[in-house]
Design a protein around this motif. Structure first.
Motif, mmCIF file in Angstrom:
data_model
loop_
_atom_site.group_PDB
_atom_site.id
_atom_site.type_symbol
_atom_site.label_atom_id
_atom_site.label_comp_id
_atom_site.label_asym_id
_atom_site.label_seq_id
_atom_site.Cartn_x
_atom_site.Cartn_y
_atom_site.Cartn_z
ATOM 1 N N ALA A 141 0.829 -1.203 0.000
ATOM 2 C CA ALA A 141 0.000 0.000 0.000
ATOM 3 C C ALA A 141 0.868 1.260 0.000
ATOM 4 O O ALA A 141 0.590 2.219 -0.722
ATOM 5 C CB ALA A 141 -0.931 -0.002 1.212
ATOM 6 N N VAL A 142 1.933 1.240 0.778
ATOM 7 C CA VAL A 142 2.842 2.388 0.822
ATOM 8 C C VAL A 142 3.594 2.544 -0.488
ATOM 9 O O VAL A 142 3.902 3.654 -0.925
ATOM 10 C CB VAL A 142 3.835 2.217 1.998
ATOM 11 N N THR A 143 3.853 1.422 -1.136
ATOM 12 C CA THR A 143 4.719 1.400 -2.312
ATOM 13 C C THR A 143 3.998 1.758 -3.612
ATOM 14 O O THR A 143 4.653 2.094 -4.602
ATOM 15 C CB THR A 143 5.354 -0.009 -2.450
ATOM 16 N N VAL A 144 2.679 1.694 -3.616
ATOM 17 C CA VAL A 144 1.916 1.882 -4.865
ATOM 18 C C VAL A 144 2.315 3.129 -5.647
ATOM 19 O O VAL A 144 2.533 3.052 -6.868
ATOM 20 C CB VAL A 144 0.401 1.870 -4.568
ATOM 21 N N PRO A 145 2.444 4.320 -5.036
ATOM 22 C CA PRO A 145 2.831 5.490 -5.830
ATOM 23 C C PRO A 145 4.198 5.329 -6.499
ATOM 24 O O PRO A 145 4.369 5.694 -7.671
ATOM 25 C CB PRO A 145 2.864 6.628 -4.801
ATOM 26 N N ALA A 146 5.167 4.784 -5.772
ATOM 27 C CA ALA A 146 6.502 4.589 -6.342
ATOM 28 C C ALA A 146 6.493 3.533 -7.433
ATOM 29 O O ALA A 146 7.175 3.685 -8.458
ATOM 30 C CB ALA A 146 7.497 4.200 -5.246
ATOM 31 N N ILE A 147 5.712 2.476 -7.241
ATOM 32 C CA ILE A 147 5.600 1.445 -8.265
ATOM 33 C C ILE A 147 5.006 2.041 -9.541
ATOM 34 O O ILE A 147 5.473 1.765 -10.659
ATOM 35 C CB ILE A 147 4.728 0.267 -7.776
ATOM 36 N N GLY A 148 3.970 2.850 -9.383
ATOM 37 C CA GLY A 148 3.363 3.499 -10.543
ATOM 38 C C GLY A 148 4.350 4.377 -11.292
ATOM 39 O O GLY A 148 4.400 4.358 -12.531
ATOM 40 N N ALA A 149 5.145 5.138 -10.551
ATOM 41 C CA ALA A 149 6.157 5.991 -11.187
ATOM 42 C C ALA A 149 7.203 5.147 -11.910
ATOM 43 O O ALA A 149 7.647 5.496 -13.014
ATOM 44 C CB ALA A 149 6.823 6.879 -10.140
ATOM 45 N N ASN A 150 7.594 4.029 -11.304
ATOM 46 C CA ASN A 150 8.586 3.152 -11.935
ATOM 47 C C ASN A 150 8.037 2.486 -13.193
ATOM 48 O O ASN A 150 8.774 2.272 -14.162
ATOM 49 C CB ASN A 150 9.045 2.076 -10.940
ATOM 50 N N VAL A 151 6.759 2.153 -13.184
ATOM 51 C CA VAL A 151 6.131 1.563 -14.374
ATOM 52 C C VAL A 151 6.187 2.543 -15.538
ATOM 53 O O VAL A 151 6.575 2.190 -16.660
ATOM 54 C CB VAL A 151 4.677 1.147 -14.068
#
Length: 219
Positions: A141-151
């Motif tokens: 849940a915490v990582t979702v924004p960073a994962i989206g940016a990395n995608v």
């Protein structure tokens, strides 16, 4: 702007977009798969793999993707290892992407409150169960924004693969400019293609981030 030429060139960009999406899909999925164990090793400092994982992350994040790609495509054949351009492109994207995913997931793991971990242990969960059912969901849940940016980052970095002759969007653009001198038309279609591909992904990432934030605060 030569509109008839632009319309005739659309099928080339459709094919190139399909290849770009295929590269992106492999790169993103494999980056997550490889990034997760690296994140676990670095978050918990698991020996003897911790030093190796940190070395990989620093090497990957501090060398240009183009250099990594050239090493795979031009350097490895000197050692008897030869892969086609698409395979080299996927490996290069994963080598870079997994390190970014690992750092994002590691930050999420470390953000989980210690009290949550202790509560999991208190109700009889073993260490793996605590990680599986307590830490990982909250870390994700915490990582979702960073994962989206990395995608989004990895999808844009697929343009580098054109350097080894893979006919993705940038390669087709340069080919049209070089062969037919239709710079305006080619760049317009390149811009439109990336906008069509990336805008929905960006909106989806923002939606996922909002959903996670709402769930976190019980909205």
């Amino acid at each position: 702007m030569n509109w008839p030429y632009l319309i005739d060139a659309i099928p080339k960009f459709v094919d190139a977009a399909k290849l770009t999406l295929e590269l992106s899909a492999y790169g993103i999925v494999l980056s997550l798969l490889f990034g997760l164990p690296v994140a676990v090793v670095t978050a918990y400092r698991i020996r003897p793999f911790y030093a190796l994982a940190r070395t990989y992350i620093e090497l990957s994040r501090n060398t240009p993707l183009l250099i990594q790609l050239f090493f795979l495509y031009y350097g490895l054949p000197k050692m008897g290892i030869k892969w086609d351009g698409f395979t080299c492109g996927v490996i290069a994207l994963v080598f870079l992407g997994a390190s970014y995913m690992a750092e994002a997931i590691r930050a999420g793991i470390l953000a989980v409150p210690k009290g949550q971990i202790e509560a999991g242990k208190a109700i009889g969960l073993n260490r793996f169960q605590v990680f599986r059912y307590v830490e990982l969901p909250q870390a994700w849940a915490v990582t979702v924004p960073a994962i989206g940016a990395n995608v989004l980052f990895l999808m844009k970095e697929t343009s580098i693969v054109s350097a080894v002759g893979i006919a993705e969007l940038l390669f087709v653009t340069k080919d049209i400019i070089g062969m037919d001198y239709k710079t305006n038309e080619a760049l317009f279609l390149l811009f439109a293609s990336y906008l069509i591909i990336l805008l929905p992904v960006s909106l989806l990432a923002r939606w996922a981030e909002n959903r996670v934030r709402s769930a976190k605060y019980g909205v």
